[in-house]
Write an enzyme that holds these catalytic residues in place. Structure first.
Site, mmCIF file in Angstrom:
data_model
loop_
_atom_site.group_PDB
_atom_site.id
_atom_site.type_symbol
_atom_site.label_atom_id
_atom_site.label_comp_id
_atom_site.label_asym_id
_atom_site.label_seq_id
_atom_site.Cartn_x
_atom_site.Cartn_y
_atom_site.Cartn_z
ATOM 1 N N HIS A 220 19.193 32.608 -9.098
ATOM 2 C CA HIS A 220 19.110 33.954 -9.664
ATOM 3 C C HIS A 220 17.842 34.632 -9.183
ATOM 4 O O HIS A 220 16.847 33.962 -8.903
ATOM 5 C CB HIS A 220 19.115 33.899 -11.192
ATOM 6 N N LYS B 294 22.029 41.389 -23.715
ATOM 7 C CA LYS B 294 22.043 42.762 -23.192
ATOM 8 C C LYS B 294 23.046 43.617 -23.951
ATOM 9 O O LYS B 294 22.833 44.812 -24.165
ATOM 10 C CB LYS B 294 22.376 42.739 -21.697
#
Length: 936
Positions: free
Chosen positions: A158, A593
């Site tokens: 990532h 999120k």
């Protein structure tokens, strides 16, 4: 640069070894002095004085409890851009090397306490056994958990690991030199020699670029991840398995049969979700690269054994079985005529080399002495090693068998020829497109995407009831379908060449329904990874199909989806073929999120509890796969506490967990840190499998009801900010986010192969959770790790009774404690003064800026107040003094970096095309991430 931010603080070492070697501040001062010397030598006295002046300004202000943003802004405004870059680099190298010194100090302290038998050993295997026995857990229960124990850290790629491989190599050298130095404090001549070597490393780093010229490719990420096997994993995993076996014998009188309590995993090269660069050739490369590392290790070990075991048949009498291996070796050298072990092991090496030659384009290491029949499986090689071990024991060389041969055998059992399991992952939206095209071309239906869920399930079920494939090699499919089928065919090939453990799981991102899972089963059937027996109709799967629930809505419906799936007769057969285990992945990043910290944490907890109940009702065992990142906003935080805070019954002796971003290097770059991390995972998983850490009894429903209400209140607060309605600016928060954070500039930092968004879109919904968290950490608001909590507590605690309930939850509930502790870490790293500087300088709409930032500031103050009340301390790190010291030491070096980043971003966005501006932005992104350590 000759001291730390708080060099007078010696409390960090007061409870450790009574030796100067335990003082991290001394190492950091040394490194700072060396960096200062190199800076003066390379950039001149004027630049050195600028850096020193800025450093003193920041340190003194922080010591006085202030944030020196205004003074630093004024001082740095007059500095030449080239000098600013020198300052950024100097503070960047100090932050990186200070991290190394702190890690070494922490490990020294742990070793000292372990050897002295003092301090807390929480998270160690001996302490775990002690805890279980002290709590009255019977031996049979512990034995059962030990035999089922399986911890699987899955390394993922990532865009938060912002360091180059070259940098990591030099930092490793610095770490080794600091360790040597700690052992040489009484030898001035050796100290001087080591310091000279350290100076050379610092000089090399100073003249080495921190930023990559080009974006990482997937192949680069594969190679970087595999590096950690040689660095630590090959040594650490087998050693921990032996320690676990010894504890089982000593404490329980039980011989441990579990050969793989730790099973490493990877996503790199198999994770296609939103990454167009993961293709069939890349999957092939990943599989073969992993296998190449495994074969290299095993072949080298056998070569070493063939040199080490030099026993002569004139002095010892090997077993007939060993002699038979020697005679079959085709080694006719007269120099080894009386050395049967050497000849036998040369045979083993040659057969393994021949096995590798069948599956790899290039076999690592030298070719064998002769062409022999290849092994058909690792088990055949293990059987031959058992012959060697038995023969050694027969003539009094059992210690050689234990210390030299048994570790090679153990490594073969643990790593096989595939090294680790490579997961595949793809988004459910892609699967439905591919299945729709296959159905259309095959004449089954042209309107699959228009069908409702029941109709889709019926059609997919019919397809899973016959053996014939849907696809045809004579059809030109769309690029999407052709690409997906090519990846699946490559996965099937990997199974054939390296065995089923090579690719053991298929993860479905954004899984929302039964059809999302059945679609994958249909696609796997196309390449033979799911098979239907045409005679009996029985269906089997060669790998686990793993739904990933990652939004708040999906988590809330996860148990309903799983129940429908497990009661689907055809799918239930697939689960039976996998030993009655169903794996489910839960996503921490996207749920955060989507719903904010408190709602995400609670929905994850509640979903786990409901998923366990659903699996129990279906008579199926469930394995949970935790998609955690490095930051609290992405599920990070202390692993031991996090595992013990899971719902009772949710661990079941097996745990899979992602290792992401910069945390991979932090955990696996050194053997000591790898051991500490893996031992903690083992100990916590064992404890959580045998103990109910909650002990809530009758209070459970009260706590649950309270959290249901708190989560909903926090969700409303968070979404009110994100959608803009809470500040009267609907739909405009995305503008605030993109202007106050360097999210646009992050895309230019060459840190990962994957795009920042899943789609070409400016919507927050389409932005990946990783850059979302990364952006907020850069401006130091750290919003994903706390926003909404304060308002939730305030709205909930309407009277003294409710206030007392929150206090009771904080005192007694591991889940609630972990949530508060992790929130405290985020609050300690957040800095509203720095955030305000970003807002004032970068958000162009003054009305939007003021309304949104005021809302954030109010919520931050409210959250800090409630955190203090519930924990009993104004210090959010009252229970973590080590982190508090680390923050106190490093924050003064971050302050000027933030000031310079803001100014550089403003120039860049105003159209300044100076190459040094872009380079400065990249360097500040890199350096701030390094200083914060878990930025994404």
């Amino acid at each position: 640069m000759t001291d730390t931010a708080d060099a007078s603080d010696t409390s960090a070492t007061a409870d450790t070894a009574p030796s100067r070697s335990a003082d991290a501040s001394a190492d950091i001062r040394l490194l700072g002095r060396l960096i200062g010397d190199v800076l003066r030598e390379q950039a001149g006295d004027d630049t050195f004085e600028l850096v020193e002046t800025v450093r003193r300004t920041a340190v003194e202000a922080r010591r006085d409890g202030d944030t020196p943003i205004a003074e630093l802004t004024t001082r740095l405004a007059a500095a030449d851009l080239a000098d600013q870059l020198h300052l950024i680099r100097a503070f960047g190298w100090l932050s990186l090397l200070a991290n190394t010194a702190e890690d070494l100090h922490a490990e020294r302290r742990r070793r000292y306490h372990r050897d002295a038998g003092t301090g807390s050993q929480e998270g160690s295997l001996p302490a775990g056994f002690d805890k279980l026995l002290a709590n009255g857990v019977d031996a049979d229960t512990i034995v059962t958990a030990l035999e089922e124990l399986r911890v699987s850290p899955v390394i993922t790629a990532h865009p938060t690991e912002v360091r180059r491989q070259t940098i990591l190599d030099h930092v490793d050298t610095v770490a080794r030199l600091l360790e040597r130095r700690a052992r040489s404090l009484d030898s001035p001549s050796e100290l001087a020699e080591i310091d000279d070597e350290l100076r050379l490393e610092v000089l090399t780093l100073w003249q080495t670029a921190k930023i990559r010229l080009s974006k990482l490719r997937v192949r680069d990420e594969i190679n970087e991840a595999l590096r950690y096997y040689e660095s630590s994993i090959f040594r650490t995993v087998p050693r921990l398995r032996r320690d676990l076996a010894e504890l089982s014998e000593q404490r329980l009188g039980h011989h441990l049969d579990n050969r793989r309590p730790i099973a490493m995993g990877s996503w790199i090269g198999g994770d296609r979700d939103g990454n167009p660069f993961v293709t069939a050739p890349v999957l092939k490369l990943a599989v073969e690269s992993q296998a190449g590392v495994a074969f290299r290790r095993h072949l080298a070990a056998l070569r070493h054994l063939s040199r080490d075991l030099s026993m002569s048949a004139r002095l010892v009498t090997p077993t007939p079985e060993l002699n038979a291996l020697a005679d079959a070796s085709l080694d006719d050298s007269p120099f080894r005529a009386d050395e049967p072990y050497r000849r036998a092991l040369r045979l083993l090496h040659a057969r393994l080399w021949a096995m590798a030659a069948q599956v790899l384009d290039e076999v690592p290491g030298p070719a064998p002495h002769a062409e022999v029949e290849p092994y058909r499986s690792v088990d055949e090689l293990i059987a031959d090693l058992d012959v060697v071990i038995a023969s050694l024991r027969s003539h009094g060389a059992g210690s050689l068998a234990d210390e030299r041969v048994a570790p090679v055998r153990e490594a073969l059992e643990i790593f096989g020829t595939h090294l680790c399991g490579l997961d595949m992952r793809q988004n459910s939206a892609v699967h439905e497109q591919v299945v729709a095209e296959l159905f259309d071309v095959a004449g089954v239906t042209a309107g699959y995407l228009d069908l409702d869920e029941d109709a889709r399930i019926a059609l997919l079920t019919d397809e899973l009831s016959n053996a014939r494939p849907l696809g045809s090699p004579h059809v030109d499919y769309s690029d999407l379908t052709a690409g997906e089928l090519a990846v699946l065919r490559e996965a099937a090939s990997a199974h054939e060449r390296f065995g089923a453990p090579t690719i053991p799981h298929y993860v479905i991102s954004m899984a929302e329904s039964v059809s999302d899972v059945l679609e994958v089963a249909v696609l796997l059937k196309e390449v033979g990874l799911v098979r239907v027996d045409h005679a009996t109709g029985a269906i089997t799967s060669a790998l686990d199909i793993v739904p990933l629930f990652e939004t708040i809505a999906d988590l809330r419906a996860a148990d309903t989806t799983l129940t429908a799936l497990l009661t689907h007769a055809r799918y239930a057969e697939l689960v039976t073929s996998r030993g009655g285990w169903q794996e489910v992945m839960i996503g921490y990043s996207d749920s955060n999120k989507d719903g904010g910290y408190v709602a995400s944490q609670w929905e994850l907890y509640r979903a786990q509890r409901a998923l366990v109940a659903a699996a129990d009702a279906a008579g199926v065992r469930i394995r949970l796969f935790h998609g955690r990142g490095g930051t609290v906003g992405r599920g990070g935080g202390p692993a031991y506490q996090a595992i013990l805070a899971q719902p009772p019954g949710s661990v079941h002796g097996q745990l899979r967990i992602t290792e992401q971003g910069e945390m991979v290097a932090a955990k696996y770059a050194q053997p000591a840190s790898a051991r500490r991390n893996l031992e903690t995972l083992l100990a916590a998983t064992l404890e959580a499998s045998c103990l109910d850490a909650e002990h809530l009894d009758d209070d459970g429903p009260r706590f649950t009801d309270a959290m249901n209400e708190l989560a909903e209140l926090a969700l409303q607060t968070y979404r009110g900010l994100i959608d803009g309605t809470a500040v009267g600016r609907p739909g405009e928060f995305v503008t605030f986010f993109r202007e106050i954070t360097p999210i646009g500039e992050i895309a230019s930092l060459n840190v990962g192969s994957r795009p920042a968004s899943r789609k070409q879109s400016d919507r927050i919904e389409d932005l990946r959770a990783i850059p979302w968290v990364f952006g907020w950490s850069q401006c130091r608001l750290n919003l994903p790790g706390w926003f909404g909590a304060g308002s939730a507590f305030e709205a909930f605690a309407t009277d003294d009774e409710r206030r007392a309930l929150l206090a009771d939850m904080s005192a007694r509930w591991p889940f609630f404690q972990a949530m508060l502790n992790n929130m405290g870490m985020v609050l300690a790293k957040a800095d509203l003064d720095i955030g305000r500087r970003y807002a004032d300088a970068l958000v162009t709409d003054a009305s939007l800026r003021d309304s949104v930032f005021e809302r954030i500031a109010d919520e931050h103050a409210l959250t800090r107040r409630w955190h203090a009340e519930l924990t009993g301390s104004d210090d959010p790190l009252v229970d973590n003094p080590a982190l508090a010291r680390s923050i106190r030491n490093r924050f003064p070096y971050l302050d000027p970096l933030h000031v310079m980043q803001v100014e550089l971003l403003a120039r860049h966005r105003a159209g300044d095309t100076d190459e040094l501006v872009g380079r400065g932005i990249q360097l500040t992104l890199n350096t701030i991430a390094t200083g914060l350590r878990n930025s994404g």
